[in-house]
Design a protein around this motif. Sequence first.
Motif, mmCIF file in Angstrom:
data_model
loop_
_atom_site.group_PDB
_atom_site.id
_atom_site.type_symbol
_atom_site.label_atom_id
_atom_site.label_comp_id
_atom_site.label_asym_id
_atom_site.label_seq_id
_atom_site.Cartn_x
_atom_site.Cartn_y
_atom_site.Cartn_z
ATOM 1 N N GLY B 12 -48.911 -46.881 11.986
ATOM 2 C CA GLY B 12 -49.340 -45.741 12.511
ATOM 3 C C GLY B 12 -50.299 -45.987 13.269
ATOM 4 O O GLY B 12 -51.201 -45.067 13.505
ATOM 5 N N ARG B 13 -50.701 -46.905 13.960
ATOM 6 C CA ARG B 13 -51.875 -47.033 14.841
ATOM 7 C C ARG B 13 -53.008 -46.940 14.210
ATOM 8 O O ARG B 13 -53.852 -46.216 14.857
ATOM 9 C CB ARG B 13 -51.509 -46.293 16.376
ATOM 10 N N VAL B 14 -53.076 -47.455 12.977
ATOM 11 C CA VAL B 14 -54.488 -47.013 12.078
ATOM 12 C C VAL B 14 -55.502 -48.224 12.820
ATOM 13 O O VAL B 14 -55.281 -49.254 12.238
ATOM 14 C CB VAL B 14 -53.966 -47.299 10.887
ATOM 15 N N GLU B 15 -56.295 -47.905 13.502
ATOM 16 C CA GLU B 15 -56.931 -48.882 14.160
ATOM 17 C C GLU B 15 -58.358 -49.025 13.787
ATOM 18 O O GLU B 15 -59.129 -49.602 14.227
ATOM 19 C CB GLU B 15 -56.973 -48.507 15.844
ATOM 20 N N ARG B 16 -58.839 -48.350 12.906
ATOM 21 C CA ARG B 16 -60.003 -48.462 12.209
ATOM 22 C C ARG B 16 -60.221 -49.684 11.707
ATOM 23 O O ARG B 16 -59.381 -50.203 10.624
ATOM 24 C CB ARG B 16 -60.406 -47.272 11.374
ATOM 25 N N VAL B 22 -56.327 -46.906 0.747
ATOM 26 C CA VAL B 22 -54.892 -46.345 0.878
ATOM 27 C C VAL B 22 -53.956 -46.517 0.066
ATOM 28 O O VAL B 22 -53.684 -47.499 -0.311
ATOM 29 C CB VAL B 22 -54.439 -47.062 2.304
ATOM 30 N N GLU B 26 -49.366 -43.620 1.378
ATOM 31 C CA GLU B 26 -50.211 -43.359 2.741
ATOM 32 C C GLU B 26 -49.638 -44.367 3.833
ATOM 33 O O GLU B 26 -49.317 -44.630 4.841
ATOM 34 C CB GLU B 26 -51.684 -43.555 2.780
ATOM 35 N N PHE B 29 -46.358 -43.680 4.907
ATOM 36 C CA PHE B 29 -46.569 -42.531 5.856
ATOM 37 C C PHE B 29 -46.863 -43.217 7.032
ATOM 38 O O PHE B 29 -46.264 -42.723 8.342
ATOM 39 C CB PHE B 29 -47.417 -41.554 5.384
ATOM 40 N N MET B 33 -45.040 -42.895 10.623
ATOM 41 C CA MET B 33 -45.699 -42.330 11.631
ATOM 42 C C MET B 33 -45.577 -43.096 12.848
ATOM 43 O O MET B 33 -45.518 -42.855 14.172
ATOM 44 C CB MET B 33 -47.170 -42.056 11.270
ATOM 45 N N GLN B 37 -43.911 -41.298 16.011
ATOM 46 C CA GLN B 37 -44.962 -40.718 16.812
ATOM 47 C C GLN B 37 -44.593 -40.522 18.375
ATOM 48 O O GLN B 37 -44.570 -39.557 18.808
ATOM 49 C CB GLN B 37 -46.584 -41.394 16.599
ATOM 50 N N GLY B 38 -43.835 -41.677 18.678
ATOM 51 C CA GLY B 38 -43.642 -41.532 20.264
ATOM 52 C C GLY B 38 -42.538 -40.568 20.389
ATOM 53 O O GLY B 38 -42.714 -39.758 21.306
ATOM 54 N N VAL B 41 -44.167 -37.277 20.297
ATOM 55 C CA VAL B 41 -44.830 -36.777 21.447
ATOM 56 C C VAL B 41 -44.107 -36.249 22.728
ATOM 57 O O VAL B 41 -44.425 -35.435 23.349
ATOM 58 C CB VAL B 41 -46.005 -37.729 21.806
ATOM 59 N N GLN B 59 -50.492 -33.792 16.409
ATOM 60 C CA GLN B 59 -51.274 -33.957 15.339
ATOM 61 C C GLN B 59 -51.261 -32.987 14.290
ATOM 62 O O GLN B 59 -51.331 -33.362 13.256
ATOM 63 C CB GLN B 59 -52.823 -33.799 15.915
ATOM 64 N N LEU B 62 -47.986 -33.904 12.458
ATOM 65 C CA LEU B 62 -48.039 -34.994 11.384
ATOM 66 C C LEU B 62 -49.032 -34.772 10.299
ATOM 67 O O LEU B 62 -48.783 -35.247 9.102
ATOM 68 C CB LEU B 62 -48.693 -36.198 12.281
#
Lengths: 390, 186
Positions: B12-16, B22, B26, B29, B33, B37-38, B41, B59, B62
């Motif tokens: 999900g591009r969870v980049e943190r 988690v 999640e 999910f 995602m 997502q693409g 969008v 956003q 989601l």
Amino acid sequence: MRIEQRGTEDLLRSTLREKADEAHDGLTFADIRDGAAAQRRRLRQRRLGYLAAAAVVVVAVPAGVYTLTDRDTAGPRPPTSTTSDGPAPSHTPSSTPSSQGFAAFSRGADAKVSYVLGRVVHLPDGSRSTLPAAADDVVSFAPYHGGWIVLDSVGGLAEYDSTGAPVLRSSQGESNVAVSSDGMRTAFQVDGQTRVGITSGMGEGEVTHPLSAGRLVGFLGDRLLVTTAAGLRTIDDAGNETAVPGPAIYVPTINGDLLGGLAGNGEGNQGAVVDTSTGSVLWRNDWRPLRFSPDGRYVAAAPAADEDHPTAIAILDARTGDVVARTGESVGVTLGWSVAWDQDRAVFEAVAGGTQHALLALDVAGRLTRVSDVVTRAPDEQGFVFPALP
Amino acid sequence: MTTQGVRMRGRGRVERSVSVAVSDAELEFADWMSARQGALVRTAYLLTGSQQAAEDLVQATLTKIYLAWDRIADRQHVDAYARRALVNEHRSTWRSASRRPEVLSAVLPDRGHEQTSYDGEREAVWQFVQGLPPRQRAVIVLRYYEDLSEAEIADLLGISAGTVKSQASRALAALRERVPTREEER
């Protein structure tokens, strides 16, 4: 001609595909997770608003009992309409600290209304029942076949039987629940269907209708009332649809043949009540009907221009729109849109300081009192939630 | 519940880079995602006409699905659920922007007399689509980009299939007048 159409359709398709590829995604999981936490807070705050109470009345009557004067007006008025009885004393609401909270309200008799607080259902006779542990973030509920229908804040619906065991959970789309004016029947919308059954007791089946295009909003007489793109429609037990006569009404409240709610005119919102037996508009003014009294004589209302929260609550004559009683200027407690009726008292939730919740009641004589204990709820918890009402 | 750095596997591009707790749900999910997502969008961009509005719409969508994830029991239907949530969210946006009865447009917006050379043909089509009323634009996007049937579109938009058909037909007729295709010009 056929070739022309095909060419145009192909051009449209290829253009949309090409344009869609210009879009790019940039959301992260953290964005969504953080946004979800914020949304839960916003959903809660959206239901609340600042309570109005007239400046002069604050000092003219014992603390918390507000005598209201706008008996012959049709629309929210500025507080100056109640300040003509002499100079304002030094301790007017402008100097009334918001932290005063519920201390400003005298304690009236407990409201005899149903509500959920946490997972505990409080009934008008003082008895209590507890919803299953899975019933979380409840925003509406209704008794059904001896159990409960519960709606959560993101539109999910669950049905529980009398033992608390889950019977049904929605899996897609938005849901809703409604109760008939006589309280005998409950309808709910789930997964593209509406189901109608008796409110209490067992042994009687459901009637199911497809509802792929529309949203259940209540009962109009014996028929289901749904909103569709073409306006309000009723559906009978055979599934026959009929248009509701009269102008478009949004967020409606119902009593018998009377339908009240927002009546947008393109230049700002107004409220209106329509007699659906004739299609005639009984009245239209700047008050938005929220909930009819059970006898249909009155309707609780808020200023039609209010969006995030009501700035006042009023009791109107349901058939004329005349203001019978109303609150005035803010004293720093917030109130919600949902209204229940306890005989001739309109009951609504108010919040002070973000976490202190209580029910207030405005009666037709203009008295505004606190009609529940003050309870503390965490900022992300729902407060008093009324059941689905007609 | 597991504690993991959410950069793991690019979900999900969870980049943190910070580690957060988690749950398994999640993670599920986030996987979904990442995959969807693409597409969301792209559809949102066509519905709204701008990248920023599309991101806001996705956003919100989601977030709604995240909040409902535990009760979406049938994961096979989550894509359909997401599409419905996206369209519902878009509908609520355009409705709140104008709280008045929606009127189906019989008269399409006047875009002036743009010269539509072949090189600018697609841009002219896009300008035309953007000028449509929100619901009619939604009909066009769902019909000609998502390839949904009239019945599916009617279900999503809460209108009749007949209305879907007439809205699409009117839009096509107007588009043919506004932007003649190469076949017609020959």
